[in-house]
Scaffold this motif. Sequence first.
Motif, PDB file in Angstrom:
ATOM      1  N   GLY A  71       0.849  -1.178   0.000  1.00  0.00           N
ATOM      2  CA  GLY A  71       0.000   0.000   0.000  1.00  0.00           C
ATOM      3  C   GLY A  71       0.883   1.226   0.000  1.00  0.00           C
ATOM      4  O   GLY A  71       1.960   1.226   0.589  1.00  0.00           O
ATOM      5  N   GLY A  72       0.448   2.250  -0.674  1.00  0.00           N
ATOM      6  CA  GLY A  72       1.208   3.484  -0.721  1.00  0.00           C
ATOM      7  C   GLY A  72       0.274   4.659  -0.930  1.00  0.00           C
ATOM      8  O   GLY A  72      -0.948   4.520  -0.871  1.00  0.00           O
ATOM      9  N   VAL A  73       0.858   5.791  -1.161  1.00  0.00           N
ATOM     10  CA  VAL A  73       0.090   6.984  -1.500  1.00  0.00           C
ATOM     11  C   VAL A  73       0.730   7.603  -2.737  1.00  0.00           C
ATOM     12  O   VAL A  73       1.924   7.437  -2.981  1.00  0.00           O
ATOM     13  N   ALA A  74      -0.094   8.279  -3.513  1.00  0.00           N
ATOM     14  CA  ALA A  74       0.408   8.957  -4.709  1.00  0.00           C
ATOM     15  C   ALA A  74      -0.480  10.160  -4.998  1.00  0.00           C
ATOM     16  O   ALA A  74      -1.663  10.153  -4.662  1.00  0.00           O
ATOM     17  N   ARG A  75       0.120  11.139  -5.610  1.00  0.00           N
ATOM     18  CA  ARG A  75      -0.603  12.361  -5.919  1.00  0.00           C
ATOM     19  C   ARG A  75      -1.167  12.267  -7.339  1.00  0.00           C
ATOM     20  O   ARG A  75      -0.462  11.937  -8.275  1.00  0.00           O
ATOM     21  N   PHE A  76      -2.471  12.522  -7.435  1.00  0.00           N
ATOM     22  CA  PHE A  76      -3.156  12.595  -8.718  1.00  0.00           C
ATOM     23  C   PHE A  76      -3.961  13.885  -8.727  1.00  0.00           C
ATOM     24  O   PHE A  76      -4.696  14.160  -7.772  1.00  0.00           O
ATOM     25  N   ASP A  77      -3.838  14.642  -9.783  1.00  0.00           N
ATOM     26  CA  ASP A  77      -4.599  15.882  -9.912  1.00  0.00           C
ATOM     27  C   ASP A  77      -4.475  16.775  -8.674  1.00  0.00           C
ATOM     28  O   ASP A  77      -5.451  17.390  -8.237  1.00  0.00           O
ATOM     29  N   TYR A  81      -3.816  10.261  -2.805  1.00  0.00           N
ATOM     30  CA  TYR A  81      -4.652   9.066  -2.856  1.00  0.00           C
ATOM     31  C   TYR A  81      -3.951   7.886  -2.205  1.00  0.00           C
ATOM     32  O   TYR A  81      -2.734   7.738  -2.314  1.00  0.00           O
ATOM     33  N   LEU A  82      -4.729   7.041  -1.575  1.00  0.00           N
ATOM     34  CA  LEU A  82      -4.278   5.731  -1.126  1.00  0.00           C
ATOM     35  C   LEU A  82      -4.284   4.835  -2.351  1.00  0.00           C
ATOM     36  O   LEU A  82      -5.257   4.819  -3.114  1.00  0.00           O
ATOM     37  N   ILE A  83      -3.200   4.096  -2.578  1.00  0.00           N
ATOM     38  CA  ILE A  83      -3.115   3.150  -3.690  1.00  0.00           C
ATOM     39  C   ILE A  83      -2.660   1.803  -3.165  1.00  0.00           C
ATOM     40  O   ILE A  83      -2.040   1.718  -2.099  1.00  0.00           O
ATOM     41  N   MET A  84      -2.986   0.738  -3.901  1.00  0.00           N
ATOM     42  CA  MET A  84      -2.611  -0.620  -3.499  1.00  0.00           C
ATOM     43  C   MET A  84      -2.168  -1.391  -4.724  1.00  0.00           C
ATOM     44  O   MET A  84      -2.848  -1.368  -5.748  1.00  0.00           O
ATOM     45  N   TRP A  85      -1.049  -2.077  -4.611  1.00  0.00           N
ATOM     46  CA  TRP A  85      -0.526  -2.870  -5.720  1.00  0.00           C
ATOM     47  C   TRP A  85      -0.159  -4.262  -5.231  1.00  0.00           C
ATOM     48  O   TRP A  85       0.253  -4.446  -4.086  1.00  0.00           O
ATOM     49  N   CYS A  96       1.641  -7.966 -12.260  1.00  0.00           N
ATOM     50  CA  CYS A  96       1.316  -6.867 -11.347  1.00  0.00           C
ATOM     51  C   CYS A  96      -0.103  -6.396 -11.598  1.00  0.00           C
ATOM     52  O   CYS A  96      -0.604  -6.454 -12.721  1.00  0.00           O
ATOM     53  N   GLY A  97      -0.757  -5.942 -10.547  1.00  0.00           N
ATOM     54  CA  GLY A  97      -2.091  -5.391 -10.667  1.00  0.00           C
ATOM     55  C   GLY A  97      -2.365  -4.438  -9.527  1.00  0.00           C
ATOM     56  O   GLY A  97      -1.784  -4.556  -8.444  1.00  0.00           O
ATOM     57  N   SER A  98      -3.256  -3.504  -9.786  1.00  0.00           N
ATOM     58  CA  SER A  98      -3.587  -2.539  -8.743  1.00  0.00           C
ATOM     59  C   SER A  98      -4.987  -2.776  -8.219  1.00  0.00           C
ATOM     60  O   SER A  98      -5.839  -3.339  -8.906  1.00  0.00           O
ATOM     61  N   GLY A  99      -5.190  -2.330  -7.016  1.00  0.00           N
ATOM     62  CA  GLY A  99      -6.511  -2.319  -6.418  1.00  0.00           C
ATOM     63  C   GLY A  99      -7.105  -0.937  -6.626  1.00  0.00           C
ATOM     64  O   GLY A  99      -6.543  -0.106  -7.340  1.00  0.00           O
ATOM     65  N   PRO A 100      -8.207  -0.670  -5.978  1.00  0.00           N
ATOM     66  CA  PRO A 100      -8.808   0.655  -6.117  1.00  0.00           C
ATOM     67  C   PRO A 100      -7.926   1.722  -5.473  1.00  0.00           C
ATOM     68  O   PRO A 100      -7.069   1.428  -4.645  1.00  0.00           O
TER      69      PRO A 100
END
Length: 170
Positions: A71-77, A81-85, A96-100
Amino acid sequence: MKFVVGSQNPVKAAAVETALDRYQPTIRSVAVDSGVSEQPSTVEETISGAKTRAKRAFAAEKGDYGVGLEGGVARFDGELYLIMWAAITDGERIGCGSGPSLRLPEVVSAHLEAGRELGPVVDDLLGTDDIARAGGAAGAFTDGLIDREEALAGAVACAFGPFVTNEYDR
């Protein structure tokens, strides 16, 4: 099929079991280092952590597949955001695949930008204890519409695609 998960977090092992239930998986969890910071802060760093966990899990214990979840965070717009890979390897290939992804509340983003880690920030704000081993930030910020296990399971299912379909071999 035996899946070795590169984490001792029971939510991550449960996500693998949920996603791959039709294959009647045997799940083992092993502690491995992700090779990235405690709070990955880009998509690239989060994917790298998932891949490293998968490879190290596969190397740590005999199994058919190594699984890494990060799990990580990334900036969009302009918003955080919380992100999951997820990453899965059979020792030769890696999928590889991502979650919501989920926009984080500003109060959480401010703490993360100050260098704190997501789990403890959410625990402090909500009065929870180790939310990463329960519903996670995903559950907290969606009123339980999706929880961490379900979100990670989606990433696992996407990462396993190349191993269960022929479409990637064309």
